[in-house]
Scaffold this motif. Structure first.
Motif, PDB file in Angstrom:
ATOM      1  N   PRO A 155       0.810  -1.233   0.000  1.00  0.00           N
ATOM      2  CA  PRO A 155       0.000   0.000   0.000  1.00  0.00           C
ATOM      3  C   PRO A 155       0.835   1.272   0.000  1.00  0.00           C
ATOM      4  O   PRO A 155       0.377   2.301  -0.502  1.00  0.00           O
ATOM      5  N   LEU A 156       2.047   1.215   0.553  1.00  0.00           N
ATOM      6  CA  LEU A 156       2.917   2.383   0.552  1.00  0.00           C
ATOM      7  C   LEU A 156       3.110   2.927  -0.858  1.00  0.00           C
ATOM      8  O   LEU A 156       3.241   4.146  -1.055  1.00  0.00           O
ATOM      9  N   PHE A 157       3.111   2.041  -1.845  1.00  0.00           N
ATOM     10  CA  PHE A 157       3.327   2.457  -3.229  1.00  0.00           C
ATOM     11  C   PHE A 157       2.027   2.537  -4.040  1.00  0.00           C
ATOM     12  O   PHE A 157       1.916   3.353  -4.953  1.00  0.00           O
ATOM     13  N   THR A 158       1.060   1.707  -3.701  1.00  0.00           N
ATOM     14  CA  THR A 158      -0.134   1.623  -4.544  1.00  0.00           C
ATOM     15  C   THR A 158      -1.283   2.515  -4.101  1.00  0.00           C
ATOM     16  O   THR A 158      -2.149   2.845  -4.915  1.00  0.00           O
ATOM     17  N   SER A 159      -1.325   2.913  -2.800  1.00  0.00           N
ATOM     18  CA  SER A 159      -2.497   3.666  -2.344  1.00  0.00           C
ATOM     19  C   SER A 159      -2.178   4.795  -1.367  1.00  0.00           C
ATOM     20  O   SER A 159      -2.893   4.989  -0.381  1.00  0.00           O
ATOM     21  N   PRO A 160      -1.108   5.572  -1.593  1.00  0.00           N
ATOM     22  CA  PRO A 160      -0.866   6.734  -0.726  1.00  0.00           C
ATOM     23  C   PRO A 160      -1.732   7.916  -1.146  1.00  0.00           C
ATOM     24  O   PRO A 160      -2.180   7.996  -2.293  1.00  0.00           O
ATOM     25  N   LEU A 161      -1.969   8.834  -0.205  1.00  0.00           N
ATOM     26  CA  LEU A 161      -2.700  10.063  -0.538  1.00  0.00           C
ATOM     27  C   LEU A 161      -1.869  10.950  -1.463  1.00  0.00           C
ATOM     28  O   LEU A 161      -2.416  11.661  -2.308  1.00  0.00           O
ATOM     29  N   VAL A 162      -0.560  10.954  -1.256  1.00  0.00           N
ATOM     30  CA  VAL A 162       0.358  11.648  -2.162  1.00  0.00           C
ATOM     31  C   VAL A 162       1.377  10.617  -2.615  1.00  0.00           C
ATOM     32  O   VAL A 162       1.722   9.707  -1.865  1.00  0.00           O
ATOM     33  N   PRO A 163       1.865  10.704  -3.856  1.00  0.00           N
ATOM     34  CA  PRO A 163       2.759   9.664  -4.379  1.00  0.00           C
ATOM     35  C   PRO A 163       3.989   9.453  -3.509  1.00  0.00           C
ATOM     36  O   PRO A 163       4.611  10.412  -3.039  1.00  0.00           O
ATOM     37  N   THR A 164       4.323   8.195  -3.282  1.00  0.00           N
ATOM     38  CA  THR A 164       5.553   7.853  -2.584  1.00  0.00           C
ATOM     39  C   THR A 164       6.735   8.120  -3.503  1.00  0.00           C
ATOM     40  O   THR A 164       6.681   7.865  -4.705  1.00  0.00           O
ATOM     41  N   LEU A 165       7.803   8.663  -2.921  1.00  0.00           N
ATOM     42  CA  LEU A 165       9.030   8.919  -3.663  1.00  0.00           C
ATOM     43  C   LEU A 165      10.012   7.781  -3.421  1.00  0.00           C
ATOM     44  O   LEU A 165      10.040   7.195  -2.335  1.00  0.00           O
ATOM     45  N   VAL A 166      10.819   7.481  -4.417  1.00  0.00           N
ATOM     46  CA  VAL A 166      11.907   6.523  -4.272  1.00  0.00           C
ATOM     47  C   VAL A 166      13.190   7.232  -4.659  1.00  0.00           C
ATOM     48  O   VAL A 166      13.348   7.660  -5.808  1.00  0.00           O
ATOM     49  N   LEU A 167      14.100   7.408  -3.696  1.00  0.00           N
ATOM     50  CA  LEU A 167      15.388   8.045  -3.940  1.00  0.00           C
ATOM     51  C   LEU A 167      16.408   6.965  -4.258  1.00  0.00           C
ATOM     52  O   LEU A 167      16.612   6.040  -3.468  1.00  0.00           O
ATOM     53  N   LYS A 182       5.604   2.142 -12.434  1.00  0.00           N
ATOM     54  CA  LYS A 182       4.341   1.490 -12.785  1.00  0.00           C
ATOM     55  C   LYS A 182       3.420   1.390 -11.574  1.00  0.00           C
ATOM     56  O   LYS A 182       2.190   1.487 -11.690  1.00  0.00           O
ATOM     57  N   ALA A 183       4.013   1.206 -10.384  1.00  0.00           N
ATOM     58  CA  ALA A 183       3.217   1.109  -9.157  1.00  0.00           C
ATOM     59  C   ALA A 183       2.680   2.464  -8.711  1.00  0.00           C
ATOM     60  O   ALA A 183       1.814   2.532  -7.827  1.00  0.00           O
ATOM     61  N   GLY A 184       3.193   3.543  -9.301  1.00  0.00           N
ATOM     62  CA  GLY A 184       2.723   4.877  -8.940  1.00  0.00           C
ATOM     63  C   GLY A 184       3.726   5.702  -8.177  1.00  0.00           C
ATOM     64  O   GLY A 184       3.445   6.858  -7.823  1.00  0.00           O
ATOM     65  N   ALA A 185       4.920   5.146  -7.899  1.00  0.00           N
ATOM     66  CA  ALA A 185       5.949   5.886  -7.179  1.00  0.00           C
ATOM     67  C   ALA A 185       6.637   6.882  -8.102  1.00  0.00           C
ATOM     68  O   ALA A 185       6.683   6.698  -9.318  1.00  0.00           O
ATOM     69  N   ARG A 186       7.187   7.911  -7.512  1.00  0.00           N
ATOM     70  CA  ARG A 186       7.979   8.888  -8.265  1.00  0.00           C
ATOM     71  C   ARG A 186       9.445   8.628  -7.968  1.00  0.00           C
ATOM     72  O   ARG A 186       9.886   8.736  -6.813  1.00  0.00           O
ATOM     73  N   VAL A 187      10.217   8.268  -8.965  1.00  0.00           N
ATOM     74  CA  VAL A 187      11.633   7.957  -8.794  1.00  0.00           C
ATOM     75  C   VAL A 187      12.443   9.242  -8.917  1.00  0.00           C
ATOM     76  O   VAL A 187      12.305   9.986  -9.892  1.00  0.00           O
ATOM     77  N   VAL A 188      13.288   9.497  -7.913  1.00  0.00           N
ATOM     78  CA  VAL A 188      14.137  10.689  -7.887  1.00  0.00           C
ATOM     79  C   VAL A 188      15.586  10.232  -7.875  1.00  0.00           C
ATOM     80  O   VAL A 188      16.005   9.508  -6.964  1.00  0.00           O
ATOM     81  N   ILE A 189      16.349  10.616  -8.881  1.00  0.00           N
ATOM     82  CA  ILE A 189      17.757  10.249  -8.958  1.00  0.00           C
ATOM     83  C   ILE A 189      18.566  11.219  -8.107  1.00  0.00           C
ATOM     84  O   ILE A 189      18.531  12.440  -8.323  1.00  0.00           O
ATOM     85  N   ALA A 190      19.300  10.666  -7.147  1.00  0.00           N
ATOM     86  CA  ALA A 190      20.066  11.501  -6.214  1.00  0.00           C
ATOM     87  C   ALA A 190      21.461  10.925  -5.990  1.00  0.00           C
ATOM     88  O   ALA A 190      21.956  10.895  -4.863  1.00  0.00           O
ATOM     89  N   GLY A 191      22.066  10.452  -7.054  1.00  0.00           N
ATOM     90  CA  GLY A 191      23.408   9.898  -6.969  1.00  0.00           C
ATOM     91  C   GLY A 191      23.878   9.454  -8.335  1.00  0.00           C
ATOM     92  O   GLY A 191      23.057   9.099  -9.187  1.00  0.00           O
ATOM     93  N   ASP A 192      25.208   9.479  -8.548  1.00  0.00           N
ATOM     94  CA  ASP A 192      25.740   9.123  -9.864  1.00  0.00           C
ATOM     95  C   ASP A 192      25.874   7.617 -10.067  1.00  0.00           C
ATOM     96  O   ASP A 192      25.823   7.136 -11.194  1.00  0.00           O
ATOM     97  N   GLY A 193      26.058   6.867  -8.967  1.00  0.00           N
ATOM     98  CA  GLY A 193      26.240   5.426  -9.081  1.00  0.00           C
ATOM     99  C   GLY A 193      25.013   4.685  -8.596  1.00  0.00           C
ATOM    100  O   GLY A 193      23.876   5.075  -8.852  1.00  0.00           O
ATOM    101  N   MET A 194      25.247   3.590  -7.853  1.00  0.00           N
ATOM    102  CA  MET A 194      24.138   2.816  -7.303  1.00  0.00           C
ATOM    103  C   MET A 194      23.519   3.478  -6.071  1.00  0.00           C
ATOM    104  O   MET A 194      22.331   3.376  -5.829  1.00  0.00           O
TER     105      MET A 194
END
Length: 281
Positions: A155-167, A182-194
């Motif tokens: 549910p953290l990814f599929t049914s939040p009131l505001v989109p969950t972010l993934v850093l 696809k699950a509805g999360a917003r992916v935020v790139i915050a690093g050059d490597g892994m």
């Protein structure tokens, strides 16, 4: 709950002296000004005032990152892998208050798995306050993960009131990035490597308009934030419990070359639990 520090008026100063009699304040038993020395349950409004973020400078709001953690007397941040057994009702009220004030809650992937994180819940008590501050109904949850090995059906990814972010980092597996989106999360790139660079993560969140930042750990993430120098404030609950064992401390990973000193901003107490707040100097 009662305030032990700072002492701000004559009543508190009298109560703070060892052996001093209880002052006659003219108030009903159990009543006091907000933050006074009389032991009583504080309202959410009083807690929100006590934990308010710093006022923004004239040029606009700068990001302010605070951590909220709990530790036993012998330094354990968890018992059997979870923080709840060493917490209390008052600790959870403060936990909810800190969330109610934040734009975003930053949490490590392992903590999400261990603690069973769910989306933040809308709370009527904070609705007007958040609207007046220009905030959404709830803080976003931002999960820090290098591998993106997360269950995106939660549910953290599929049914939040505001989109969950993934850093995550720029080298994250494309199929996992796609699964998150696809699950509805917003992916935020915050690093050059892994991995995620804490400085870039704070900057990226600020660019999204999220400047009132809160992290709930876990210990590895908090250690990275400490070493990178981005942590502004630590809200630490000291639980009057002993656990022994080999539980993690509140912060782990590589150590600083020189320990960084923080200054005590406030100290509250209820039923033996101490609720401290330290700020960078």
């Amino acid at each position: 709950m009662r305030r032990l520090f700072p002492v701000t008026d004559e009543t508190d100063e009298t109560a703070a002296r060892p052996g001093a009699p209880a002052p006659d304040t003219g108030q009903a038993p159990g009543a006091s000004a907000a933050g006074g020395s009389v032991d009583r349950e504080w309202s959410l409004e009083e807690l929100a005032e006590a934990y308010a973020y710093p006022e923004p400078p004239p040029g606009g709001r700068e990001p302010w990152l605070r951590a909220n953690m709990v530790s036993t007397l012998d330094g354990a941040a968890q018992h059997e892998g979870r923080s709840h057994p060493i917490s209390s009702a008052a600790d959870m009220r403060i936990f909810g208050t800190l969330r109610g004030l934040a734009d975003v809650v930053i949490v490590g992937a392992e903590t999400v798995r261990q603690e069973g994180y769910r989306p933040a819940r809308e709370r009527e008590a904070f609705a007007a306050m958040r609207e007046a501050a220009g905030q959404g109904p709830v803080p976003a949850i931002a999960v820090v993960s290098s591998s993106l090995e997360l269950d995106f059906s939660w549910p953290l990814f599929t049914s939040p009131l505001v989109p969950t972010l993934v850093l995550t980092g720029a080298a994250a597996a494309p199929d996992r990035v796609a699964a998150a989106e696809k699950a509805g999360a917003r992916v935020v790139i915050a690093g050059d490597g892994m991995g995620v660079d804490p400085v870039r993560a704070v900057r990226a969140l600020a660019e999204l308009g999220m400047t009132r930042l809160l992290t709930e750990g876990g210990p590895r993430l908090l250690g990275q934030l400490v070493v990178s120098g981005v942590l502004d404030e630590l809200c630490l609950t000291v639980s009057p419990m002993l656990t022994a064992g080999d539980a993690q401390r509140i912060a782990g990973g590589p150590s600083l070359t020189v320990p960084k000193r923080f200054a005590l901003a406030s100290l509250l107490e209820e039923e033996g639990f101490l609720f401290s707040r330290y700020r960078r100097t």
